[in-house]
Design a protein around this motif. Structure first.
Motif, PDB file in Angstrom:
ATOM      1  N   ASP A   1       5.136  14.384  -9.356  1.00 19.97           N
ATOM      2  CA  ASP A   1       6.211  15.119 -10.012  1.00 19.97           C
ATOM      3  C   ASP A   1       7.536  14.808  -9.306  1.00 19.97           C
ATOM      4  OD1 ASP A   1       4.317  16.244 -11.620  1.00 19.97           O
ATOM      5  OD2 ASP A   1       4.203  18.127 -10.496  1.00 19.97           O
ATOM      6  N   GLY A   2       8.571  14.610 -10.091  1.00 18.95           N
ATOM      7  CA  GLY A   2       9.890  14.422  -9.522  1.00 18.95           C
ATOM      8  C   GLY A   2      10.232  13.009  -9.089  1.00 18.95           C
ATOM      9  N   ILE A   3       9.333  12.059  -9.346  1.00 18.00           N
ATOM     10  CA  ILE A   3       9.675  10.688  -8.980  1.00 18.00           C
ATOM     11  C   ILE A   3      10.565  10.081 -10.055  1.00 18.00           C
ATOM     12  CG2 ILE A   3       7.507  10.423  -7.738  1.00 18.00           C
ATOM     13  CD1 ILE A   3       6.580   8.586 -10.039  1.00 18.00           C
ATOM     14  N   ASN A   4      11.298   9.020  -9.674  1.00 18.77           N
ATOM     15  CA  ASN A   4      12.068   8.300 -10.686  1.00 18.77           C
ATOM     16  C   ASN A   4      11.145   7.303 -11.378  1.00 18.77           C
ATOM     17  OD1 ASN A   4      12.460   5.377  -9.914  1.00 18.77           O
ATOM     18  ND2 ASN A   4      13.173   6.315  -8.014  1.00 18.77           N
TER      19      ASN A   4
ATOM     20  N   ARG B   1      14.032   8.333  -4.329  1.00 22.28           N
ATOM     21  CA  ARG B   1      15.466   8.227  -4.077  1.00 22.28           C
ATOM     22  C   ARG B   1      16.227   8.885  -5.229  1.00 22.28           C
ATOM     23  NH1 ARG B   1      17.812   6.924   0.552  1.00 22.28           N
ATOM     24  NH2 ARG B   1      19.388   5.615  -0.438  1.00 22.28           N
ATOM     25  N   PRO B   2      17.347   9.558  -4.953  1.00 22.33           N
ATOM     26  CA  PRO B   2      18.114  10.181  -6.044  1.00 22.33           C
ATOM     27  C   PRO B   2      18.535   9.191  -7.123  1.00 22.33           C
ATOM     28  CG  PRO B   2      18.845  11.017  -3.921  1.00 22.33           C
ATOM     29  CD  PRO B   2      17.909   9.889  -3.635  1.00 22.33           C
ATOM     30  N   SER B   3      18.869   7.970  -6.695  1.00 22.01           N
ATOM     31  CA  SER B   3      19.146   6.882  -7.636  1.00 22.01           C
ATOM     32  C   SER B   3      18.099   5.808  -7.421  1.00 22.01           C
ATOM     33  CB  SER B   3      20.542   6.298  -7.416  1.00 22.01           C
ATOM     34  OG  SER B   3      21.543   7.269  -7.646  1.00 22.01           O
ATOM     35  N   PRO B   4      17.528   5.262  -8.488  1.00 26.25           N
ATOM     36  CA  PRO B   4      16.403   4.333  -8.327  1.00 26.25           C
ATOM     37  C   PRO B   4      16.813   3.006  -7.713  1.00 26.25           C
ATOM     38  CG  PRO B   4      17.053   4.480 -10.629  1.00 26.25           C
ATOM     39  CD  PRO B   4      17.808   5.543  -9.908  1.00 26.25           C
ATOM     40  N   PRO B   5      16.074   2.513  -6.729  1.00 29.31           N
ATOM     41  CA  PRO B   5      16.293   1.167  -6.215  1.00 29.31           C
ATOM     42  C   PRO B   5      16.013   0.107  -7.277  1.00 29.31           C
ATOM     43  CG  PRO B   5      14.981   2.470  -4.672  1.00 29.31           C
ATOM     44  CD  PRO B   5      15.043   3.241  -5.959  1.00 29.31           C
ATOM     45  N   ALA B   6      16.464  -1.097  -7.003  1.00 27.94           N
ATOM     46  CA  ALA B   6      16.267  -2.193  -7.947  1.00 27.94           C
ATOM     47  C   ALA B   6      14.816  -2.644  -7.994  1.00 27.94           C
ATOM     48  CB  ALA B   6      17.162  -3.379  -7.577  1.00 27.94           C
ATOM     49  N   ALA B   7      14.077  -2.497  -6.895  1.00 30.41           N
ATOM     50  CA  ALA B   7      12.703  -2.997  -6.851  1.00 30.41           C
ATOM     51  C   ALA B   7      11.962  -2.388  -5.675  1.00 30.41           C
ATOM     52  CB  ALA B   7      12.684  -4.521  -6.746  1.00 30.41           C
ATOM     53  N   LEU B   8      10.653  -2.222  -5.853  1.00 33.85           N
ATOM     54  CA  LEU B   8       9.745  -1.772  -4.803  1.00 33.85           C
ATOM     55  C   LEU B   8       8.561  -2.728  -4.770  1.00 33.85           C
ATOM     56  CD1 LEU B   8       9.609   2.057  -5.682  1.00 33.85           C
ATOM     57  CD2 LEU B   8      11.201   0.915  -4.109  1.00 33.85           C
ATOM     58  N   ILE B   9       8.205  -3.183  -3.562  1.00 29.79           N
ATOM     59  CA  ILE B   9       7.058  -4.071  -3.399  1.00 29.79           C
ATOM     60  C   ILE B   9       6.147  -3.498  -2.324  1.00 29.79           C
ATOM     61  CG2 ILE B   9       6.245  -6.380  -2.796  1.00 29.79           C
ATOM     62  CD1 ILE B   9       8.899  -7.513  -3.678  1.00 29.79           C
ATOM     63  N   GLY B  10       4.866  -3.351  -2.654  1.00 27.27           N
ATOM     64  CA  GLY B  10       3.886  -2.891  -1.695  1.00 27.27           C
ATOM     65  C   GLY B  10       2.793  -3.924  -1.496  1.00 27.27           C
ATOM     66  N   TYR B  11       2.649  -4.382  -0.262  1.00 28.26           N
ATOM     67  CA  TYR B  11       1.587  -5.318   0.110  1.00 28.26           C
ATOM     68  C   TYR B  11       0.500  -4.562   0.878  1.00 28.26           C
ATOM     69  CZ  TYR B  11       4.793  -9.320  -0.702  1.00 28.26           C
ATOM     70  OH  TYR B  11       5.646 -10.255  -1.242  1.00 28.26           O
ATOM     71  N   SER B  12      -0.734  -4.698   0.455  1.00 23.30           N
ATOM     72  CA  SER B  12      -1.899  -4.214   1.211  1.00 23.30           C
ATOM     73  C   SER B  12      -1.780  -2.740   1.585  1.00 23.30           C
ATOM     74  CB  SER B  12      -2.073  -5.050   2.494  1.00 23.30           C
ATOM     75  OG  SER B  12      -2.220  -6.413   2.197  1.00 23.30           O
ATOM     76  N   GLY B  13      -1.251  -1.930   0.670  1.00 29.81           N
ATOM     77  CA  GLY B  13      -1.060  -0.521   0.973  1.00 29.81           C
ATOM     78  C   GLY B  13      -1.729   0.385  -0.030  1.00 29.81           C
ATOM     79  N   LEU B  14      -1.240   1.614  -0.079  1.00 29.37           N
ATOM     80  CA  LEU B  14      -1.710   2.585  -1.063  1.00 29.37           C
ATOM     81  C   LEU B  14      -0.571   3.524  -1.399  1.00 29.37           C
ATOM     82  CD1 LEU B  14      -2.191   5.457   0.617  1.00 29.37           C
ATOM     83  CD2 LEU B  14      -4.289   4.308   1.311  1.00 29.37           C
TER      84      LEU B  14
ATOM     85  N   ALA C   1       4.010  -0.073   3.238  1.00 26.88           N
ATOM     86  CA  ALA C   1       3.935   0.050   1.782  1.00 26.88           C
ATOM     87  C   ALA C   1       3.835   1.516   1.370  1.00 26.88           C
ATOM     88  CB  ALA C   1       2.742  -0.730   1.237  1.00 26.88           C
ATOM     89  N   MET C   2       3.105   2.299   2.159  1.00 25.54           N
ATOM     90  CA  MET C   2       3.053   3.739   1.873  1.00 25.54           C
ATOM     91  C   MET C   2       4.448   4.334   1.916  1.00 25.54           C
ATOM     92  SD  MET C   2      -0.265   4.980   4.076  1.00 25.54           S
ATOM     93  CE  MET C   2      -1.583   3.820   4.467  1.00 25.54           C
ATOM     94  N   MET C   3       5.245   3.942   2.906  1.00 21.82           N
ATOM     95  CA  MET C   3       6.607   4.463   3.012  1.00 21.82           C
ATOM     96  C   MET C   3       7.498   3.921   1.898  1.00 21.82           C
ATOM     97  SD  MET C   3       6.318   6.609   5.316  1.00 21.82           S
ATOM     98  CE  MET C   3       8.000   7.099   4.932  1.00 21.82           C
ATOM     99  N   THR C   4       7.277   2.689   1.500  1.00 19.00           N
ATOM    100  CA  THR C   4       8.032   2.125   0.375  1.00 19.00           C
ATOM    101  C   THR C   4       7.831   2.970  -0.875  1.00 19.00           C
ATOM    102  OG1 THR C   4       8.053  -0.148   1.184  1.00 19.00           O
ATOM    103  CG2 THR C   4       8.151   0.145  -1.198  1.00 19.00           C
ATOM    104  N   PHE C   5       6.597   3.313  -1.171  1.00 14.25           N
ATOM    105  CA  PHE C   5       6.308   4.118  -2.357  1.00 14.25           C
ATOM    106  C   PHE C   5       6.792   5.558  -2.188  1.00 14.25           C
ATOM    107  CE2 PHE C   5       2.490   1.119  -2.957  1.00 14.25           C
ATOM    108  CZ  PHE C   5       3.248   0.248  -3.713  1.00 14.25           C
ATOM    109  N   GLN C   6       6.507   6.154  -1.037  1.00 10.61           N
ATOM    110  CA  GLN C   6       6.886   7.544  -0.812  1.00 10.61           C
ATOM    111  C   GLN C   6       8.398   7.727  -0.942  1.00 10.61           C
ATOM    112  OE1 GLN C   6       5.050  10.323  -0.269  1.00 10.61           O
ATOM    113  NE2 GLN C   6       6.899  11.584  -0.090  1.00 10.61           N
ATOM    114  N   CYS C   7       9.142   6.867  -0.311  1.00 15.08           N
ATOM    115  CA  CYS C   7      10.598   7.012  -0.287  1.00 15.08           C
ATOM    116  C   CYS C   7      11.244   6.402  -1.530  1.00 15.08           C
ATOM    117  CB  CYS C   7      11.142   6.361   0.981  1.00 15.08           C
ATOM    118  SG  CYS C   7      12.889   6.628   1.264  1.00 15.08           S
ATOM    119  N   GLY C   8      10.846   5.192  -1.887  1.00 13.36           N
ATOM    120  CA  GLY C   8      11.511   4.490  -2.978  1.00 13.36           C
ATOM    121  C   GLY C   8      11.393   5.181  -4.308  1.00 13.36           C
ATOM    122  N   LEU C   9      10.262   5.821  -4.555  1.00 18.75           N
ATOM    123  CA  LEU C   9      10.053   6.503  -5.833  1.00 18.75           C
ATOM    124  C   LEU C   9      10.785   7.838  -5.919  1.00 18.75           C
ATOM    125  CD1 LEU C   9       6.242   5.818  -6.259  1.00 18.75           C
ATOM    126  CD2 LEU C   9       8.071   4.887  -7.696  1.00 18.75           C
TER     127      LEU C   9
END
Length: 226
Positions: free
Chosen positions: A154-157, A133-146, A123-131
């Motif tokens: 700064d600089g997130i989509n 990306r140069p173009s925003p993904p359709a969805a991000l889901i984080g379970y039991s993470g931070l 989930a940490m990697m989902t947030f770190q990378c997904g937020l």
């Protein structure tokens, strides 16, 4: 960590249940000490709702230094503090980005057809990378993470909707991290929803799977498919 580590990112895949070419890609990122096969069943649980989605659950690039049974890590954990999470996630982000680019290219898709789903360290990697990306993904889901680097967004989509699911009885990643993540995302203008599940520890239960499936189904609505 070199981007050459991207060659190590591989894991179980599920082709679209419909038998048609993939119209969406769901990438599922496992937690510390697990591997891709540990979470690919999430894809099987969601195939009925997402018949045109391909699923992949890559193994993290590094084996645990003390583990002989195949467990893996996205980045090393020693201090287990917020600074270590931020630095570790930043270091491996280029590796995951390269893998996502390759998978999307292989399926002739773009980020508007991508969802990232992660558990714990995943989930940490989902947030770190997904937020980021140069173009925003359709969805991000984080379970039991931070959210790594929650004070440095700064600089997130701001276009990817985020679902956060966390057990109230989690004794590995305390549930206040989920509340802090939602607050930081809201402050940054990211649309997020939080579900704290009673009686749940550090795991994903049927309630979480149902929430995730519904969230992905909505995110991959007719206006988000290719």
């Amino acid at each position: 960590m070199s981007a050459s580590f991207s060659s190590l990112l591989d894991g179980p895949r599920l082709a679209p249940a419909s038998g048609n070419p993939a119209r969406q890609l769901v990438v599922i990122l496992h937690g510390y000490g697990a591997d891709g096969p540990d979470l690919i069943d999430l894809g099987r649980a969601w195939q009925g709702q997402l018949p045109d989605a391909a699923f992949v659950a890559p193994n993290a690039p590094e084996p645990l230094p003390f583990e002989a049974l195949g467990g893996r890590q996205w980045f090393a954990l020693q201090e287990r503090d917020l600074n270590e999470y931020r630095l570790g996630a930043q270091a491996v982000q280029p590796v995951l980005d390269r893998f996502l680019d390759d998978e999307l290219s292989r399926l002739s898709l773009d980020d508007s057809s991508l969802a990232l789903v992660g558990f714990s360290q995943g989930a940490m990697m989902t947030f770190q990378c997904g937020l980021r990306r140069p173009s925003p993904p359709a969805a991000l889901i984080g379970y039991s993470g931070l959210l790594p680097g929650a004070s440095q967004l700064d600089g997130i989509n701001t276009q990817s909707p985020v679902l956060i699911v966390h057990g109230q009885e989690d004794d590995v990643v305390a549930c206040y991290h989920a509340e802090a993540a939602q607050q930081a995302l809201d402050d940054a203008g990211v649309s997020s929803s939080l579900h704290l599940l009673s009686g749940l520890g550090h795991s994903i239960d049927e309630r979480g799977m149902v929430l995730g499936g519904r969230f992905l189904e909505k995110a991959f609505g007719p206006d988000r498919t290719t």
